[in-house]
Design an enzyme around this catalytic site. Sequence first.
Site, mmCIF file in Angstrom:
data_model
loop_
_atom_site.group_PDB
_atom_site.id
_atom_site.type_symbol
_atom_site.label_atom_id
_atom_site.label_comp_id
_atom_site.label_asym_id
_atom_site.label_seq_id
_atom_site.Cartn_x
_atom_site.Cartn_y
_atom_site.Cartn_z
ATOM 1 N N ALA A 47 8.962 51.004 46.254
ATOM 2 C CA ALA A 47 7.754 50.205 46.028
ATOM 3 C C ALA A 47 7.883 49.198 44.888
ATOM 4 O O ALA A 47 6.921 48.497 44.585
ATOM 5 C CB ALA A 47 6.517 51.083 45.839
ATOM 6 N N ASP A 48 9.056 49.112 44.262
ATOM 7 C CA ASP A 48 9.320 48.076 43.263
ATOM 8 C C ASP A 48 10.826 47.858 43.173
ATOM 9 O O ASP A 48 11.386 47.701 42.098
ATOM 10 C CB ASP A 48 8.743 48.462 41.901
ATOM 11 N N PHE A 49 11.468 47.854 44.319
ATOM 12 C CA PHE A 49 12.925 47.755 44.379
ATOM 13 C C PHE A 49 13.340 46.304 44.211
ATOM 14 O O PHE A 49 12.895 45.433 44.953
ATOM 15 C CB PHE A 49 13.388 48.274 45.743
#
Length: 125
Positions: A47-49
């Site tokens: 979700a924040d790669f």
Amino acid sequence: MSFIGKDSLPAPKIKDVELPFEDMTIIFEQTVEIMKNLYFKCKLVHADFSEYNLLWHEEKTWVIDVSQAVDIAHSEAEVFLLRDCTNISSFFDKKGVLNVPTPEELFFQVCGKYPGKEKIKQLEE
């Protein structure tokens, strides 16, 4: 959790390393494997790669900041995964890695399905 680095120096984020495209290709391949393992083995989407949450240490790619990861059953998991795929595809394409898949193709590689048009639209909003 453990420290990733050497001699009290943290491992660099991949956004900060200058490596030949052959090494960037290895990092890309390792990154895709990390994404697949998160999805299939851990049932998570980061979700924040992005290049800000990947480290390069001892010829290996490490993922950090997993605390915001969501279960694949989360209502927004596929939107988050598509955003992650967009970040990764864009970064490695800019770094000169050959044959980087589109975000939609990478999404398929990671989870085995294509994002629907509604997911793509949500990401654009």
